[in-house]
Write an enzyme that holds these catalytic residues in place. Structure first.
Site, PDB file in Angstrom:
ATOM      1  N   THR A   1       0.733  -1.141   0.148  1.00  0.00           N
ATOM      2  CA  THR A   1       0.092   0.122   0.101  1.00  0.00           C
ATOM      3  C   THR A   1       0.928   1.266  -0.100  1.00  0.00           C
ATOM      4  O   THR A   1       2.187   1.489   0.081  1.00  0.00           O
ATOM      5  CB  THR A   1      -0.890   0.063   1.161  1.00  0.00           C
ATOM      6  OG1 THR A   1      -0.234  -0.006   2.498  1.00  0.00           O
ATOM      7  CG2 THR A   1      -1.819  -1.258   0.948  1.00  0.00           C
ATOM      8  N   TYR A   2       0.369   2.514  -0.092  1.00  0.00           N
ATOM      9  CA  TYR A   2       0.832   3.726  -0.453  1.00  0.00           C
ATOM     10  C   TYR A   2       1.902   3.794   0.949  1.00  0.00           C
ATOM     11  O   TYR A   2       1.686   3.620   2.132  1.00  0.00           O
ATOM     12  CB  TYR A   2      -0.278   4.802  -0.071  1.00  0.00           C
ATOM     13  CG  TYR A   2       0.361   6.272  -0.250  1.00  0.00           C
ATOM     14  CD1 TYR A   2       0.854   6.690  -1.401  1.00  0.00           C
ATOM     15  CD2 TYR A   2       0.708   7.256   0.617  1.00  0.00           C
ATOM     16  CE1 TYR A   2       1.370   8.040  -1.800  1.00  0.00           C
ATOM     17  CE2 TYR A   2       1.215   8.430   0.579  1.00  0.00           C
ATOM     18  CZ  TYR A   2       1.442   8.689  -0.647  1.00  0.00           C
ATOM     19  OH  TYR A   2       1.967  10.069  -0.951  1.00  0.00           O
ATOM     20  N   PRO A   3       3.245   4.074   0.510  1.00  0.00           N
ATOM     21  CA  PRO A   3       4.456   4.004   1.588  1.00  0.00           C
ATOM     22  C   PRO A   3       4.507   5.476   2.509  1.00  0.00           C
ATOM     23  O   PRO A   3       5.051   5.181   3.620  1.00  0.00           O
ATOM     24  CB  PRO A   3       5.431   4.057   0.641  1.00  0.00           C
ATOM     25  CG  PRO A   3       4.970   4.730  -0.669  1.00  0.00           C
ATOM     26  CD  PRO A   3       3.823   4.346  -0.629  1.00  0.00           C
TER      27      PRO A   3
END
Length: 316
Positions: free
Chosen positions: A202-204
């Site tokens: 997922t978005y880091p």
């Protein structure tokens, strides 16, 4: 997130757009996540406070970062800078450094007793006994050698250690540096590729270690598709035992722009990754699996030996 909201709103305001808007809010780039996101678009008004927060931050950057930096540079005829985050952080560091420099260490002594392979410490009035006079210590040790001690108390306590929280970007970078000597930027580049290229994570860029409650129904699929090899049996063990819905994992209160970094629903083919990419992915996968496992349980023993005058304690 906040900055993306600000840029979009400024463009929308600039072109004079006044019609109702819907907001797409997703945290991973998989086809499923995008399709689900478009199925549940949210009224843009729900994110007005996110925009307001971004405006406030932008104003602070201009008022403090730009104007104060210029003022300092002109006043002291040197290239100096101030910032909304930089300046108070620097102040904290300076104050702490002053405390360290002004600290005056003072040598003290403690008395230890070796018995049955364990190290016991002398206590007085319920606290470890510290002595600042070396001669006093020598006399005390000489006296103690003539004393007889008995076991006065043994207390066994069952303790629990909860699983670690999920990864945010900073803690993931710290572990990658500690375990593999990866720099923060190198780790971020790898996570970004695992997010955008492979769509495995997922978005880091997140500062949260929690998930939102609406993500709970997706966890089983993530556990199955993210796990491979030896990890697959642990994923199955978690599913068979019932996936925890604990607030230590799912807590909307601790999620602002983005939730913790976890695997997506995309099926992982570990062979597609190079060595370093696999290392970072495995860190996230292991932390994800660990978060849903039961508490680690262990027993500690507190032992007290002594007589009417002296008391030694240890914990094993």
């Amino acid at each position: 997130g906040r900055e993306g909201e600000l840029v979009a709103r400024w463009i929308i305001d600039k072109v004079g757009f006044k019609k109702p808007m819907k907001r797409l809010w997703i945290s991973s780039m998989t086809d499923k996540a995008i399709k689900e996101g478009f199925k549940s678009l949210v009224d843009a008004k729900n994110y007005n406070r996110l925009y307001d927060a971004a405006v406030a931050r932008a104003c602070a950057d201009w008022l403090v970062g730009l104007n104060v930096s210029r003022a300092l540079t002109v006043k002291f005829n040197a290239s100096l800078s101030a910032g909304r985050v930089q300046t108070p952080t620097l102040s904290l560091i300076v104050e702490r450094e002053k405390e360290i420099k002004n600290f005056v260490p003072k040598k003290y002594y403690q008395v230890h007793l070796k018995a049955y392979g364990n190290d016991f410490l002398l206590y007085k009035n319920g606290n470890p006994y510290s002595i600042y006079d070396k001669e006093e210590v020598i006399k005390l040790i000489s006296k103690l050698k003539g004393e007889k001690f008995v076991c006065k108390n043994v207390v066994s306590t069952l303790k629990h250690e909860a699983p670690p929280l999920l990864y945010d970007l900073t803690t993931l970078q710290q572990d990658a540096n500690k375990l593999y000597a990866f720099t923060a930027k190198y780790t971020l580049d790898i996570i970004q590729k695992l997010y955008e290229g492979y769509k495995y994570l997922t978005y880091p860029r997140t500062d949260s270690k929690y998930l939102t409650t609406d993500m709970y129904p997706t966890i089983k699929e993530r556990l199955i598709n993210a796990s491979y090899g030896e990890y697959a049996k642990y994923a199955r063990m978690i599913i068979d035992g019932g996936v925890s819905n604990s607030k230590r994992i799912f807590n909307n209160q601790f999620v602002s722009d983005h939730h913790a970094i976890i695997p997506t629903e995309e099926k992982c083919v570990i062979g597609m990754l190079d060595s370093d990419e696999a290392k970072v992915y495995n860190l996230v996968l292991k932390r994800f699996l660990a978060a849903f496992m039961k508490d680690y349980e262990y027993i500690t023993h507190s032992v007290v030996i002594g007589n009417d005058l002296y008391e030694f304690r240890t914990s094993v």
